[in-house]
Design an enzyme around this catalytic site. Sequence first.
Site, PDB file in Angstrom:
ATOM      1  N   HIS A   8      46.921  -2.707 -15.452  1.00  0.00           N
ATOM      2  CA  HIS A   8      48.017  -2.345 -16.356  1.00  0.00           C
ATOM      3  C   HIS A   8      48.414  -0.876 -16.215  1.00  0.00           C
ATOM      4  O   HIS A   8      49.582  -0.536 -16.393  1.00  0.00           O
ATOM      5  CB  HIS A   8      47.615  -2.656 -17.808  1.00  0.00           C
ATOM      6  N   CYS A  64      45.634   2.016 -10.207  1.00  0.00           N
ATOM      7  CA  CYS A  64      45.205   1.864 -11.601  1.00  0.00           C
ATOM      8  C   CYS A  64      45.613   3.150 -12.318  1.00  0.00           C
ATOM      9  O   CYS A  64      46.426   3.902 -11.793  1.00  0.00           O
ATOM     10  CB  CYS A  64      43.720   1.533 -11.706  1.00  0.00           C
ATOM     11  N   GLY A  65      45.096   3.396 -13.492  1.00  0.00           N
ATOM     12  CA  GLY A  65      45.530   4.576 -14.227  1.00  0.00           C
ATOM     13  C   GLY A  65      45.268   5.857 -13.461  1.00  0.00           C
ATOM     14  O   GLY A  65      46.140   6.709 -13.303  1.00  0.00           O
ATOM     15  N   THR A  66      44.049   5.986 -12.961  1.00  0.00           N
ATOM     16  CA  THR A  66      43.669   7.176 -12.187  1.00  0.00           C
ATOM     17  C   THR A  66      43.628   6.919 -10.681  1.00  0.00           C
ATOM     18  O   THR A  66      43.601   7.866  -9.897  1.00  0.00           O
ATOM     19  CB  THR A  66      42.252   7.623 -12.580  1.00  0.00           C
ATOM     20  N   GLY A  69      38.887   3.904 -10.351  1.00  0.00           N
ATOM     21  CA  GLY A  69      38.121   2.657 -10.475  1.00  0.00           C
ATOM     22  C   GLY A  69      38.495   1.648  -9.401  1.00  0.00           C
ATOM     23  O   GLY A  69      37.629   0.981  -8.812  1.00  0.00           O
ATOM     24  N   HIS A  97      42.775  10.614  10.439  1.00  0.00           N
ATOM     25  CA  HIS A  97      41.342  10.887  10.625  1.00  0.00           C
ATOM     26  C   HIS A  97      40.445   9.714  10.235  1.00  0.00           C
ATOM     27  O   HIS A  97      39.436   9.474  10.887  1.00  0.00           O
ATOM     28  CB  HIS A  97      40.907  12.098   9.779  1.00  0.00           C
ATOM     29  N   ARG A 132      36.359  11.646  18.216  1.00  0.00           N
ATOM     30  CA  ARG A 132      35.491  12.136  17.132  1.00  0.00           C
ATOM     31  C   ARG A 132      35.743  11.383  15.826  1.00  0.00           C
ATOM     32  O   ARG A 132      34.828  11.154  15.035  1.00  0.00           O
ATOM     33  CB  ARG A 132      35.653  13.649  16.944  1.00  0.00           C
ATOM     34  N   HIS A 133      36.986  10.959  15.633  1.00  0.00           N
ATOM     35  CA  HIS A 133      37.281  10.217  14.397  1.00  0.00           C
ATOM     36  C   HIS A 133      36.751   8.784  14.484  1.00  0.00           C
ATOM     37  O   HIS A 133      36.248   8.238  13.499  1.00  0.00           O
ATOM     38  CB  HIS A 133      38.776  10.247  14.110  1.00  0.00           C
TER      39      HIS A 133
HETATM   40  C1  RB5 Z   1      42.423   1.598 -17.711  1.00  0.00           C
HETATM   41  O1  RB5 Z   1      42.590   2.119 -18.975  1.00  0.00           O
HETATM   42  C2  RB5 Z   1      41.842   2.647 -16.773  1.00  0.00           C
HETATM   43  O2  RB5 Z   1      40.513   2.857 -17.065  1.00  0.00           O
HETATM   44  C3  RB5 Z   1      42.021   2.228 -15.333  1.00  0.00           C
HETATM   45  O3  RB5 Z   1      43.367   2.013 -15.078  1.00  0.00           O
HETATM   46  C4  RB5 Z   1      41.548   3.211 -14.282  1.00  0.00           C
HETATM   47  O4  RB5 Z   1      42.055   4.480 -14.513  1.00  0.00           O
HETATM   48  C5  RB5 Z   1      40.109   3.214 -14.000  1.00  0.00           C
HETATM   49  O5  RB5 Z   1      39.604   3.916 -13.128  1.00  0.00           O
END
Ligand code: RB5
Length: 143
Positions: A8, A64-66, A69, A97, A132-133
């Site tokens: 999401h 994902c959000g970041t 994960g 690389h 090397r790679h």
């Molecule tokens: C979801 O809230 C968030 O944890 C997920 O998208 C992500 O950032 C996890 O690494």
Amino acid sequence: MIALGCDHGGYELKQEIRKHLDEQKIPYKDFGCDSMESTDYPIYAKRVAKAILSGECEKGILICGTGIGISITANKFKGIRAALCSDCFSAEATRLHNDANILAMGGRVVGPGLALKIVDTFLNTPFSGDERHIRRIEQIESE
Ligand code: RB5
């Protein structure tokens, strides 16, 4: 064929990427998710990783959000090299690389303008093929 996957937190950016790939007539397969309803990123990371390892898709894009994960999960699969990128320099370098086969991004980290440039850089940069790679990638795979 490009495999797309997100949770999401990456859904809105994935929709932008779909539009961008459509405009360039680049074929993709979308492995979900299909809404902004809360879901679990490992589901989509696993689907995309498996699609690449089976040969169904050549590269993948996971959001994902970041981006953290979903890339951690994808990188558990032997043969998957998922690179979390927030800039074009890294996207280019990881193709040259690392021969990365998945681009991971954070939908809450990069805006759509930058993200689409990162996508283009990732998809249009070939692996250098330098000895090397190749050696270092082999070392990633060995125990
Ligand atoms: C979801 O809230 C968030 O944890 C997920 O998208 C992500 O950032 C996890 O690494």
